[in-house]
Each structure stands twice: as C-alpha cells, then as structure tokens.
Design a protein around this motif. Structure first.
Motif, PDB file in Angstrom:
ATOM      1  N   ARG A  99      -9.000   0.204  -0.862  1.00  0.00           N
ATOM      2  CA  ARG A  99      -9.590   0.162  -2.200  1.00  0.00           C
ATOM      3  C   ARG A  99      -9.453  -1.227  -2.825  1.00  0.00           C
ATOM      4  NH1 ARG A  99      -6.754   4.379  -5.252  1.00  0.00           N
ATOM      5  NH2 ARG A  99      -5.511   2.890  -6.451  1.00  0.00           N
ATOM      6  N   VAL A 100      -8.279  -1.800  -2.740  1.00  0.00           N
ATOM      7  CA  VAL A 100      -8.041  -3.123  -3.316  1.00  0.00           C
ATOM      8  C   VAL A 100      -8.834  -4.188  -2.561  1.00  0.00           C
ATOM      9  CG1 VAL A 100      -6.284  -4.883  -3.742  1.00  0.00           C
ATOM     10  CG2 VAL A 100      -5.779  -2.487  -4.216  1.00  0.00           C
ATOM     11  N   ASP A 101      -8.904  -4.066  -1.236  1.00  0.00           N
ATOM     12  CA  ASP A 101      -9.693  -5.016  -0.439  1.00  0.00           C
ATOM     13  C   ASP A 101     -11.143  -5.042  -0.904  1.00  0.00           C
ATOM     14  OD1 ASP A 101      -7.395  -5.443   0.965  1.00  0.00           O
ATOM     15  OD2 ASP A 101      -8.121  -4.606   2.860  1.00  0.00           O
ATOM     16  N   GLY A 102     -11.692  -3.850  -1.165  1.00  0.00           N
ATOM     17  CA  GLY A 102     -13.089  -3.773  -1.570  1.00  0.00           C
ATOM     18  C   GLY A 102     -13.338  -4.269  -2.987  1.00  0.00           C
ATOM     19  N   LEU A 103     -12.405  -4.001  -3.901  1.00  0.00           N
ATOM     20  CA  LEU A 103     -12.597  -4.362  -5.297  1.00  0.00           C
ATOM     21  C   LEU A 103     -12.192  -5.799  -5.597  1.00  0.00           C
ATOM     22  CD1 LEU A 103     -11.320  -1.089  -7.044  1.00  0.00           C
ATOM     23  CD2 LEU A 103     -13.690  -1.825  -6.740  1.00  0.00           C
ATOM     24  N   ARG A 104     -11.093  -6.264  -4.975  1.00  0.00           N
ATOM     25  CA  ARG A 104     -10.542  -7.577  -5.321  1.00  0.00           C
ATOM     26  C   ARG A 104     -10.486  -8.533  -4.143  1.00  0.00           C
ATOM     27  NH1 ARG A 104      -7.151  -7.336  -9.787  1.00  0.00           N
ATOM     28  NH2 ARG A 104      -6.988  -9.591  -9.546  1.00  0.00           N
ATOM     29  N   GLY A 105     -10.250  -8.020  -2.955  1.00  0.00           N
ATOM     30  CA  GLY A 105     -10.097  -8.866  -1.785  1.00  0.00           C
ATOM     31  C   GLY A 105      -8.731  -8.693  -1.155  1.00  0.00           C
ATOM     32  N   VAL A 106      -8.618  -9.065   0.118  1.00  0.00           N
ATOM     33  CA  VAL A 106      -7.374  -8.874   0.847  1.00  0.00           C
ATOM     34  C   VAL A 106      -6.251  -9.745   0.297  1.00  0.00           C
ATOM     35  CG1 VAL A 106      -7.815 -10.640   2.594  1.00  0.00           C
ATOM     36  CG2 VAL A 106      -6.461  -8.633   3.200  1.00  0.00           C
ATOM     37  N   HIS A 107      -6.598 -10.785  -0.448  1.00  0.00           N
ATOM     38  CA  HIS A 107      -5.568 -11.664  -1.019  1.00  0.00           C
ATOM     39  C   HIS A 107      -4.843 -11.024  -2.193  1.00  0.00           C
ATOM     40  CE1 HIS A 107      -9.243 -12.354  -3.360  1.00  0.00           C
ATOM     41  NE2 HIS A 107      -8.450 -12.607  -4.387  1.00  0.00           N
ATOM     42  N   LYS A 108      -5.383  -9.939  -2.760  1.00  0.00           N
ATOM     43  CA  LYS A 108      -4.739  -9.253  -3.884  1.00  0.00           C
ATOM     44  C   LYS A 108      -3.662  -8.308  -3.360  1.00  0.00           C
ATOM     45  CE  LYS A 108      -4.101  -6.917  -7.806  1.00  0.00           C
ATOM     46  NZ  LYS A 108      -3.134  -5.914  -7.310  1.00  0.00           N
TER      47      LYS A 108
ATOM     48  N   ILE B 289      -1.215   5.088   1.003  1.00  0.00           N
ATOM     49  CA  ILE B 289      -1.031   3.640   0.865  1.00  0.00           C
ATOM     50  C   ILE B 289      -2.141   2.888   1.594  1.00  0.00           C
ATOM     51  CG2 ILE B 289       0.481   1.709   1.424  1.00  0.00           C
ATOM     52  CD1 ILE B 289       1.498   3.473  -0.859  1.00  0.00           C
ATOM     53  N   ALA B 290      -2.482   3.324   2.802  1.00  0.00           N
ATOM     54  CA  ALA B 290      -3.552   2.663   3.553  1.00  0.00           C
ATOM     55  C   ALA B 290      -4.879   2.756   2.803  1.00  0.00           C
ATOM     56  CB  ALA B 290      -3.678   3.281   4.944  1.00  0.00           C
ATOM     57  N   GLY B 291      -5.111   3.885   2.126  1.00  0.00           N
ATOM     58  CA  GLY B 291      -6.318   4.018   1.317  1.00  0.00           C
ATOM     59  C   GLY B 291      -6.329   3.035   0.160  1.00  0.00           C
ATOM     60  N   ILE B 292      -5.160   2.801  -0.438  1.00  0.00           N
ATOM     61  CA  ILE B 292      -5.055   1.821  -1.521  1.00  0.00           C
ATOM     62  C   ILE B 292      -5.322   0.416  -0.996  1.00  0.00           C
ATOM     63  CG2 ILE B 292      -3.417   0.736  -3.105  1.00  0.00           C
ATOM     64  CD1 ILE B 292      -2.214   3.525  -3.538  1.00  0.00           C
ATOM     65  N   TYR B 293      -4.830   0.106   0.203  1.00  0.00           N
ATOM     66  CA  TYR B 293      -5.172  -1.185   0.816  1.00  0.00           C
ATOM     67  C   TYR B 293      -6.691  -1.359   0.847  1.00  0.00           C
ATOM     68  CZ  TYR B 293      -0.441  -1.810   2.890  1.00  0.00           C
ATOM     69  OH  TYR B 293       0.899  -1.977   3.113  1.00  0.00           O
TER      70      TYR B 293
END
Length: 403
Positions: free
Chosen positions: A224-233, A218-222
């Motif tokens: 991944r999403v932060d890098g691709l979309r941003g922490v707001h996603k 789950i932390a890895g998905i955090y």
C-alpha cells in the motif's frame, strides 16, 4: 539494410537515439510459504494469486476446510492493499525448505524474480527465521517479514534464539547452549514484528476472533505504501486494516526497549491499530531502516536489469557514457520523486564510469566498472519539540503601557 533513394520525395526513418530508460522494478509482490486450507492442493508450486477469491478457488476447495496461518495472512495482505502474491503450499510438511530431488517450500521462490518480499506466516522457530533470512540474503533482491512468537515476552524478544545445530562431538555429546530468547538473528534483509493481530476468521460463518501472525497484514501495508508514496517511504505509522484488536498491549516503555532490539511493534492508538516501527534486524547503523534496505534492493535490481544490453558491447567511451547517462537519468527521477536526499543532484547521487574506474587491467579482464553512490531518505523516527516559556507577550504589554 540501407534504404535505396530512387524516387524523389520525403523519407521518414526510425533511428536509435542511444538512450535506454531504466524502468523501476516492482517492489510489492510477496512470496508466502505455508500450509493451505486444503493441504493437498498444488504442493510446492509458486502459484500467482491476485485476490482473495482466487486464493479460495485454488487452495480452499473441499469439505470442512479450516483457516490456517497462511490463509489468514493472505487475507490480511489483500485487505491492507496487496495486489499480487505467490503462494507456495507445503502441505503437512514442517520444514520451509530442503528438498533433495527438487525444490520445495521456500526454495521454489528462488525461481520467481518478481518476488520482493517473503514471509512464512506462523513459522516462528529460530530455524525458520534462519531459513527465511538466508533465502533473502542469498537472493539479495527481497526482504523477509518475520513473525514473533505469539506468547513471547519483552525479555525474550531482546535475546537472539539459538539455531539448532548438529553436535560436533557426535551422539551423546552436549549440544549448544540453549537460549531463552526468541528473536531472530541480525540481518539487514529482515524485519521482525510483534505482537500478533486479532481478527475475525473469514472461514467461520459466525463471527469468531482469532489471533493471527502479522506478516500478511504487514506485507499488505508495504504494498500500500509503495503504491501511494514509493518504496523509499517507511512502512510505519500506518493503520492495520482487518485488525479488530491486539492480544497484547505494547506500552510506550515496552517499545522503548523493543525498538532498540530491532523489534517493530504494532500498537493501539486513538486513530486505530498502527504499525509503529520500521527497522531491520541489522546491527549496522547504515542498514537500520527498512525503507533504505528496500530502496537499495529496487535500485540494484533495476540497474542490473536495465543495463543488460551493455554485456558484450565494446568497452569504450561511448558505452561508458551511455551507462552514466542511463543510470544518471534513473537516479535523477528518484531524486525528483523524493527518494533521495539533497538540495541538488550532486548531493543526491553520482555515477562514475570512465578511464579511472576502468584502467587497462580491468578492460583486459573483460570488465566494465561503474561506481554509483546514492543518498537515501531516512525516516524521522524521533520527533523532538523543544518547548519553553516565552515572555515576549508580557514585554509587548509593558511597551504598550509606556506608550
């Protein structure tokens, strides 16, 4: 020192424009706490790890080393897009924190400002949950990712577990009533995940499926999403990589119950295994969604670090306008990136630092006060299509017949 102009010619000088852009702080560095494959190595140190090979080199050297929940979580973290984490090996210890002479376990991560996510893979007792949540609440710049117990039932997951407390009546006095529940307590700084994940153990030469706590993946998905979309996603509706099955199949009906209890489910769909929840453990609707909490963590930390230059500056209009300008420019970038909702800047955020927020008594107390408001984007958790029969086609056919 002033420049002396003695020789005729052109002089180029650097001058400060006053603008000090605020750079967003990182949001995806994880602090893992647990038992390493070699439990005697680098105990109670925050060791920076940047890839799986580096983890093996530091924590898995020796004969007959076996995988541990910590090791499998770090593996899942890097497989899912993580790039940086700090690992604290507590050896054979059973407690996450509580050193007397020096910081130990979870407390070591208090010294690492870069950490934005904390996890203790496989620690699923109420005291462990309380330690992780208390740590995140006190630091106020990170969230805790919690693993539900491997064998928990839906009923247990919706009842908060009892934290061990010393008996007030002394030895022999009845202790607190024990709950049958296993859920962590309410907190806007924590997220709770169920069930565990089945994966092939990288420490075994022959393929062997093992069940592992989900916090590392789950932390890895955090990250991944932060890098691709941003922490707001919201870090949900995302494929869980390095997952080869689930020991428990969560049904739609199960999740209908668990979602209301703040339990984020991992489920199997046709496309693969996905995270299907993005809620915190908070009872407050304002802090229901994980991406909102993490966005505020990032904004607060960025503003705190980016305006440090203001300390001991004159509390006058020039300084206040600089604060409004710098913070406003940062929030404007967030709005343009889609992190804030609103058709206009005024609808998305505001920054106020003037005589009204800084009356004489505030100035005399050595304080400078700025009031900031932001409108965070919230996830579309429930997608509703209202569909009904439409007779328009038949009406058009009748009109054509009459023509």
């Amino acid at each position: 020192m002033a420049t002396s102009y003695l020789t005729p010619g052109i002089y180029v000088e650097e001058v400060s424009t006053g603008a000090k852009p605020l750079e967003a702080v990182g949001t995806s560095t994880v602090g893992f706490v647990g038992r390493a494959p070699n439990p005697g190595v680098r105990q109670h140190e925050a060791v920076l790890i940047r890839n799986w090979s580096e983890f093996l080199k530091v924590f898995a050297q020796g004969k007959d080393v076996k995988s541990t929940p910590l090791a499998l979580a770090v593996y899942g973290f890097f497989q899912n897009g993580g790039t940086r984490c700090f690992v604290v090996n507590i050896g054979d210890g059973q407690r996450l924190a509580g050193g007397v002479q020096r910081r130990e376990g979870l407390d070591v991560l208090r010294e690492v400002d870069e950490v934005a996510i904390v996890a203790a893979p496989g620690f699923t007792g109420p005291d462990d949950y309380d330690a992780l949540l208390t740590h995140a609440e006190q630091m106020q710049d990170r969230v805790a990712v919690l693993d539900a117990p491997e064998d928990a039932t839906v009923e247990q997951l919706c009842e908060v577990a009892t934290v061990s407390l010393p008996s007030a009546g002394g030895e022999g006095a009845p202790g607190p009533r024990r709950s049958k529940g296993v859920r962590a307590r309410a907190s806007k700084y924590g997220a709770y995940y169920y069930p565990w994940i089945s994966m092939y153990d990288p420490f075994e030469r022959e393929k062997k499926l093992v069940n592992v706590p989900p916090s590392g993946h789950i932390a890895g998905i955090y990250a991944r999403v932060d890098g691709l979309r941003g922490v707001h996603k919201a870090p949900a509706n995302e494929i869980v990589r390095a997952a080869d099955g689930l020991p428990v199949q969560v049904t739609r009906e199960d999740q209908g119950v668990l979602n209301q209890c703040g339990v984020n489910c991992i489920r199997i769909f046709r496309e693969g295994i996905k995270v299907w929840g993005a809620r915190t453990l908070s009872d407050d609707p304002e802090w229901r969604y994980l991406n909102v909490r993490r966005l505020f963590n990032m904004v607060e930390e960025t503003i705190g670090q980016g305006t440090r230059w203001v300390v001991f500056e004159p509390n006058d209009m020039s300084t206040r306008r600089s604060v409004e300008r710098d913070v406003g420019a940062f929030l404007k970038r967030l709005w343009r990136d889609g992190a804030l909702v609103g058709r206009t800047e005024r609808e998305a955020y505001f920054v106020k630092c003037d005589d009204e927020t800084n009356p004489p008594e505030v100035v005399d107390a050595g304080q400078l006060v700025a009031v900031i408001g932001i409108a965070p984007v919230k996830p579309a958790e429930f997608i509703i299509f209202r569909i009904g029969q439409y007779a328009g086609g038949a009406e058009r056919a009748e009109e054509a017949g009459r023509g």
